[in-house]
Design an enzyme around this catalytic site. Structure first.
Site, mmCIF file in Angstrom:
data_model
loop_
_atom_site.group_PDB
_atom_site.id
_atom_site.type_symbol
_atom_site.label_atom_id
_atom_site.label_comp_id
_atom_site.label_asym_id
_atom_site.label_seq_id
_atom_site.Cartn_x
_atom_site.Cartn_y
_atom_site.Cartn_z
ATOM 1 N N GLU A 1 0.770 3.996 1.928
ATOM 2 C CA GLU A 1 1.257 4.374 3.254
ATOM 3 C C GLU A 1 2.380 3.444 3.700
ATOM 4 O O GLU A 1 3.388 3.890 4.276
ATOM 5 C CB GLU A 1 0.103 4.320 4.270
ATOM 6 C CG GLU A 1 -1.087 5.197 3.894
ATOM 7 C CD GLU A 1 -2.161 4.427 3.142
ATOM 8 O OE1 GLU A 1 -3.343 4.765 3.290
ATOM 9 O OE2 GLU A 1 -1.802 3.488 2.385
ATOM 10 N N CYS B 1 -5.846 1.491 5.491
ATOM 11 C CA CYS B 1 -6.431 0.227 5.905
ATOM 12 C C CYS B 1 -5.910 -0.131 7.297
ATOM 13 O O CYS B 1 -5.055 0.566 7.863
ATOM 14 C CB CYS B 1 -6.079 -0.862 4.900
ATOM 15 S SG CYS B 1 -4.322 -1.326 4.935
ATOM 16 N N HIS C 1 0.826 -1.208 0.000
ATOM 17 C CA HIS C 1 0.000 0.000 0.000
ATOM 18 C C HIS C 1 0.864 1.264 0.000
ATOM 19 O O HIS C 1 2.042 1.227 0.363
ATOM 20 C CB HIS C 1 -0.935 -0.015 1.205
ATOM 21 C CG HIS C 1 -1.993 -1.074 1.123
ATOM 22 N ND1 HIS C 1 -3.045 -1.155 1.998
ATOM 23 C CD2 HIS C 1 -2.150 -2.104 0.239
ATOM 24 C CE1 HIS C 1 -3.811 -2.183 1.674
ATOM 25 N NE2 HIS C 1 -3.287 -2.782 0.608
ATOM 26 N N CYS D 1 -1.990 -0.796 7.398
ATOM 27 C CA CYS D 1 -1.210 0.443 7.350
ATOM 28 C C CYS D 1 -1.404 1.263 8.618
ATOM 29 O O CYS D 1 -0.474 1.940 9.074
ATOM 30 C CB CYS D 1 -1.609 1.256 6.119
ATOM 31 S SG CYS D 1 -1.062 0.528 4.558
#
Length: 333
Positions: A263, A289, A261, A292
């Site tokens: 992040e 999410c 992801h 993260c």
């Protein structure tokens, strides 16, 4: 800074444009849009053809079409001076598209303007005051909404410059107007960092969703990240992630997703290069999410600023707040 220039024939508009062009303004003209159209049609440029073609373009594309076409090419890091504004809809289009836009109306007495027109020696220009008045009647106003409406443009001017004196007087007056137009808007820090996060997202190789993240500390960017397959692995858009390439239903087959992801990558990139993110803020185009979120908390980030909701984000937001991490949503178009 975007300055629009309008006014009657022989008022000195070209001299104002030249003065500004010598001071780092990029000169543009709505007439260039008409000239491009004439070239595309293989027609020679004449004043009558310019007027009629401008009217035809407005009839086909709307009364603000010339300004809209020009505004689409404006870059946010430049100052512009735009000439040949002849319709109020063009002023409205430039105000909408150009941010800090100011309209300058340049004028002079008819005798002074006629003398300047004669000195230019252009074919077809009026030679007497009566010819000048008749010539300009078509430009000042018309019941036809696609025709030039200079009188209405004059009413929208932010500044009026009376150019009946010397060239030095004109330059001095232009300089004073410049000094009064220095106040322009800059993006706030949230808009600044989130806009950069969006550019970062454009580098994503994920076929399902593009996400970008920026980590800033003391208003300085220290790391960025976008979602996609790990370093050295085939890109998602090249078939590298089976879940994304099969466009799995949201929230399913997460154990098959090979994409990191945005992040996550912003945090791991900082670690890879030995940069501490502790005490920083992460700007991300989507709410993080749960995975993260845990990384954000354990990395010591103190604030999460996101732009769009993530379908599974309720638990993330709750956990961030429980951990004392500030969470903000910013609505940036």
């Amino acid at each position: 800074m975007i300055l629009g220039i309008s006014g009657p024939n022989g008022a000195g508009k070209g001299e104002v444009v030249a003065y500004l062009a010598a001071r780092s303004f990029y000169p543009l003209s709505l007439s260039d849009v008409i000239r491009d159209e004439l070239r595309a049609r293989g027609l020679e440029e004449t004043r009558e053809r310019m007027i009629e073609t401008g009217r035809a373009l407005r009839a086909a594309g709307g009364v603000g079409v010339l300004a809209e076409r020009l505004a689409a090419a404006l870059l946010p890091d430049r100052n512009y001076v735009i000439d040949s504004i002849r319709h109020p809809a063009e002023v409205d289009a430039l105000r909408r598209a150009a941010g800090t836009f100011r309209l300058l109306w340049v004028d002079a007495g008819p005798k002074t303007r006629l003398a300047r027109i004669r000195s230019r020696g252009r074919t077809g220009d009026p030679a007497t005051l009566s010819e000048l008045e008749a010539f300009e009647a078509r430009e000042l106003g018309s019941s036809d909404p696609t025709a030039q409406q200079l009188s209405a443009v004059r009413d929208l001017a932010d500044f009026v410059l009376h150019n009946n004196g010397t060239l030095a007087d004109l330059h001095d007056a232009t300089q004073r107007i410049l000094e009064r137009s220095l106040h322009f808007e800059r993006p706030g820090w949230d808009e600044y960092f989130m806009s950069i996060a969006r550019v970062v997202a454009s580098r994503s190789n994920c076929v399902k969703r593009k996400v970008g993240a920026v980590i800033a500390r003391d208003r300085r960017i220290i790391s960025t990240g976008y979602n996609g397959t790990p370093r050295g692995v085939r890109n998602c858009n090249e078939g590298g992630c089976p879940r994304c390439n099969e466009f799995a239903h949201g929230g399913t087959r997460l154990d098959e997703c090979l994409c990191s992801h945005g992040e996550e990558n912003a945090i791991t990139q900082a670690a890879y290069h030995g940069v501490s993110v502790r005490g920083g803020a992460i700007y991300t185009t989507f709410c993080p999410c749960l995975m993260c979120t845990k990384m954000i908390i354990n990395a010591g980030l103190e604030e999460v600023v996101y732009n769009a909701e993530y379908p599974l984000a309720e638990t993330s937001i709750s956990l961030l707040r429980e951990a004392g991490v500030k969470v903000r949503k910013v609505a940036i178009a």
